[in-house]
Design a protein around this motif. Structure first.
Motif, mmCIF file in Angstrom:
data_model
loop_
_atom_site.group_PDB
_atom_site.id
_atom_site.type_symbol
_atom_site.label_atom_id
_atom_site.label_comp_id
_atom_site.label_asym_id
_atom_site.label_seq_id
_atom_site.Cartn_x
_atom_site.Cartn_y
_atom_site.Cartn_z
ATOM 1 N N ALA A 72 68.716 3.691 -45.549
ATOM 2 C CA ALA A 72 69.065 3.360 -46.901
ATOM 3 C C ALA A 72 69.062 4.500 -47.968
ATOM 4 O O ALA A 72 70.098 4.435 -48.927
ATOM 5 N N ALA A 73 68.427 5.372 -47.527
ATOM 6 C CA ALA A 73 68.324 6.704 -48.478
ATOM 7 C C ALA A 73 69.761 7.553 -48.342
ATOM 8 O O ALA A 73 70.042 7.987 -49.338
ATOM 9 N N ALA A 74 70.160 7.254 -46.985
ATOM 10 C CA ALA A 74 71.390 8.025 -46.563
ATOM 11 C C ALA A 74 72.641 7.373 -47.193
ATOM 12 O O ALA A 74 73.533 7.772 -47.968
ATOM 13 N N GLU A 75 72.553 5.950 -47.360
ATOM 14 C CA GLU A 75 73.586 5.195 -47.925
ATOM 15 C C GLU A 75 73.710 5.151 -49.436
ATOM 16 O O GLU A 75 74.575 5.332 -50.165
ATOM 17 N N GLN A 76 72.359 5.238 -50.197
ATOM 18 C CA GLN A 76 72.552 5.300 -51.322
ATOM 19 C C GLN A 76 72.177 6.681 -52.075
ATOM 20 O O GLN A 76 72.286 7.023 -53.263
ATOM 21 N N GLY A 77 71.945 7.902 -51.118
ATOM 22 C CA GLY A 77 71.868 9.111 -51.661
ATOM 23 C C GLY A 77 70.409 9.155 -52.370
ATOM 24 O O GLY A 77 70.459 10.091 -53.386
ATOM 25 N N ASP A 78 69.619 8.520 -52.212
ATOM 26 C CA ASP A 78 68.328 8.255 -52.915
ATOM 27 C C ASP A 78 67.063 8.980 -51.922
ATOM 28 O O ASP A 78 66.641 8.642 -51.102
ATOM 29 N N ASP A 80 64.213 9.718 -53.088
ATOM 30 C CA ASP A 80 62.850 9.014 -53.164
ATOM 31 C C ASP A 80 62.421 8.029 -52.303
ATOM 32 O O ASP A 80 61.228 7.921 -51.945
ATOM 33 N N LEU A 81 63.491 7.520 -51.580
ATOM 34 C CA LEU A 81 63.149 6.507 -50.531
ATOM 35 C C LEU A 81 62.590 7.341 -49.398
ATOM 36 O O LEU A 81 61.504 6.654 -48.601
ATOM 37 N N LEU A 82 62.945 8.525 -49.101
ATOM 38 C CA LEU A 82 62.062 9.214 -48.000
ATOM 39 C C LEU A 82 60.877 9.510 -48.389
ATOM 40 O O LEU A 82 59.870 9.569 -47.447
ATOM 41 N N LEU A 83 60.537 9.984 -49.562
ATOM 42 C CA LEU A 83 59.212 10.141 -50.044
ATOM 43 C C LEU A 83 58.549 8.951 -49.894
ATOM 44 O O LEU A 83 57.274 8.984 -49.599
ATOM 45 N N GLY A 84 59.122 7.916 -50.367
ATOM 46 C CA GLY A 84 58.242 6.316 -50.371
ATOM 47 C C GLY A 84 57.942 6.249 -48.916
ATOM 48 O O GLY A 84 56.854 5.548 -48.662
ATOM 49 N N LEU A 196 62.341 19.186 -40.909
ATOM 50 C CA LEU A 196 63.186 18.383 -41.672
ATOM 51 C C LEU A 196 63.583 19.250 -42.913
ATOM 52 O O LEU A 196 62.873 19.912 -43.515
ATOM 53 N N THR A 197 64.764 18.868 -43.350
ATOM 54 C CA THR A 197 65.242 19.369 -44.887
ATOM 55 C C THR A 197 64.165 18.892 -45.956
ATOM 56 O O THR A 197 64.285 17.400 -45.824
ATOM 57 N N GLU A 198 63.905 19.468 -46.753
ATOM 58 C CA GLU A 198 62.772 18.857 -47.632
ATOM 59 C C GLU A 198 63.594 17.980 -48.601
ATOM 60 O O GLU A 198 63.206 16.788 -48.971
ATOM 61 N N TRP A 199 64.916 18.531 -49.036
ATOM 62 C CA TRP A 199 65.732 17.929 -49.987
ATOM 63 C C TRP A 199 67.139 17.583 -49.413
ATOM 64 O O TRP A 199 67.770 18.533 -49.585
ATOM 65 N N PRO A 200 67.166 16.615 -48.676
ATOM 66 C CA PRO A 200 68.671 16.508 -47.946
ATOM 67 C C PRO A 200 69.688 16.559 -48.939
ATOM 68 O O PRO A 200 69.755 15.687 -50.103
ATOM 69 N N GLN A 201 70.877 16.903 -48.410
ATOM 70 C CA GLN A 201 72.160 17.042 -49.466
ATOM 71 C C GLN A 201 73.192 16.220 -48.705
ATOM 72 O O GLN A 201 74.055 15.783 -49.534
ATOM 73 N N ASN A 202 73.328 16.043 -47.497
ATOM 74 C CA ASN A 202 74.528 15.388 -46.746
ATOM 75 C C ASN A 202 73.991 14.504 -45.728
ATOM 76 O O ASN A 202 72.930 14.030 -45.469
ATOM 77 N N ASP A 203 75.022 13.761 -45.115
ATOM 78 C CA ASP A 203 74.757 12.778 -44.265
ATOM 79 C C ASP A 203 73.941 13.404 -42.885
ATOM 80 O O ASP A 203 72.973 12.461 -42.430
ATOM 81 N N VAL A 204 74.450 14.603 -42.620
ATOM 82 C CA VAL A 204 73.699 15.020 -41.580
ATOM 83 C C VAL A 204 72.295 15.242 -41.558
ATOM 84 O O VAL A 204 71.242 15.010 -40.764
ATOM 85 N N GLU A 205 71.850 15.849 -42.932
ATOM 86 C CA GLU A 205 70.500 16.234 -43.153
ATOM 87 C C GLU A 205 69.558 14.550 -43.503
ATOM 88 O O GLU A 205 68.521 14.484 -42.919
#
Length: 295
Positions: A72-78, A80-84, A196-205
């Protein structure tokens, strides 16, 4: 003659009961040896172990939810979902840690009491002292072997077995798989999460978070099975041992205090009026081989 502990018939060639090992003529519980109630404490320990077992499962199975949150975080680019997801996994583990600490304290106390009680059981043959019922859980490396030996001794002497019940082996094997495996899996998960990348920027991350949770699921499923087997088998052991010990303690007959060599009496001697009445603080002297003096 029957064994006073288990009721089996005496063997003419063996002074000890073939079933439970109690010497014939001995009471179920030796008088004068301290004993401790274990039924209530055993129930509390069993409940705590069961609670810890159940509370481990939500955290262990969280990768199923974490993977969906990462998608969901990847689809929405959010982000905060990963932090949650990380915070939710941490919060799910707190009740388990509290239950585990409570269970550890209760189990150690119960183990010590159950081991002390076996000192009062005629025919019991414990190989380790009561102190190991506590130290065995705490001393590094010894805690891989000693608790199983202590519980095996308690089970044999409480459940009237000449051999260790198979359930003890099932419990300890599952516990070792769980306790050692949990450390290995947790360390591996921490190392992979740190990469893992702390702040992902793209779909791969973002996708790396999905793969992290997917990879974590396999090991945690194995640990969940081991946790269930260890928890259930130990609860059954605690309940059986507590019930057997409490039943044996309840069948103990109060005896006159005196020298261990004096024969035990099932009931106190009847009161005798007059100056020749025996004192309530000591038993009547045992009859000698030569009969009454002056006879």
């Amino acid at each position: 003659m029957h064994c006073q502990t288990c009721g089996d018939v005496a063997s003419p060639v063996d002074p000890d009961c073939q079933r439970c090992g109690t010497p014939f003529g001995q009471p179920p519980v030796l008088p004068g040896v301290p004993t401790y109630p274990v039924r209530g404490l055993g129930t509390a320990a069993a409940v705590a172990v069961g609670a810890a077992t159940v509370l481990y499962l939500p955290g262990a199975l969280f990768p199923l939810i974490g993977a969906r949150m990462a998608r969901a975080a990847a689809e929405q680019g959010d982000r905060d979902l990963l932090l949650g997801a990380a915070v939710a996994e941490l919060l799910l583990g707190l009740p388990y840690l509290l239950a585990l600490l409570t269970a550890a304290v209760l189990v150690i106390i119960w183990t010590w009491r159950a081991r002390k009680n076996t000192d009062a059981f005629p025919g019991a043959l414990p190989s380790l002292g009561p102190g190991w019922a506590i130290a065995g859980w705490l001393v590094p490396f010894a805690n891989f072997v000693v608790p199983a030996r202590v519980v095996a001794n308690i089970a044999r002497d409480s459940l009237l077995r000449r051999t260790t019940p198979a359930l003890v082996g099932v419990w300890w094997a599952a516990w070792l798989v769980f306790s050692v495996g949990d450390r290995v899996v947790s360390r591996g998960d921490d190392q992979r999460y740190s990469r893992l990348t702390e702040w992902p920027q793209n779909d791969v991350e973002y996708g790396s978070y999905v793969r992290y949770y997917q990879d974590a699921l396999g090991g945690r499923l194995l640990l969940s099975v081991a946790c269930l087997v260890a928890g259930i088998s130990f609860v059954v052991l605690v309940r059986r041992i507590s019930a057997a010990q409490q039943d044996r303690l309840a069948r103990a007959v109060p005896a006159w205090p005196g020298h261990p060599g004096w024969p035990a009496s099932a009931t106190p001697a009847p009161a005798v009026a007059g100056p020749d009445a025996p004192s309530v603080t000591s038993p009547p002297p045992p009859a000698g081989a030569g009969g009454t003096i002056g006879a």
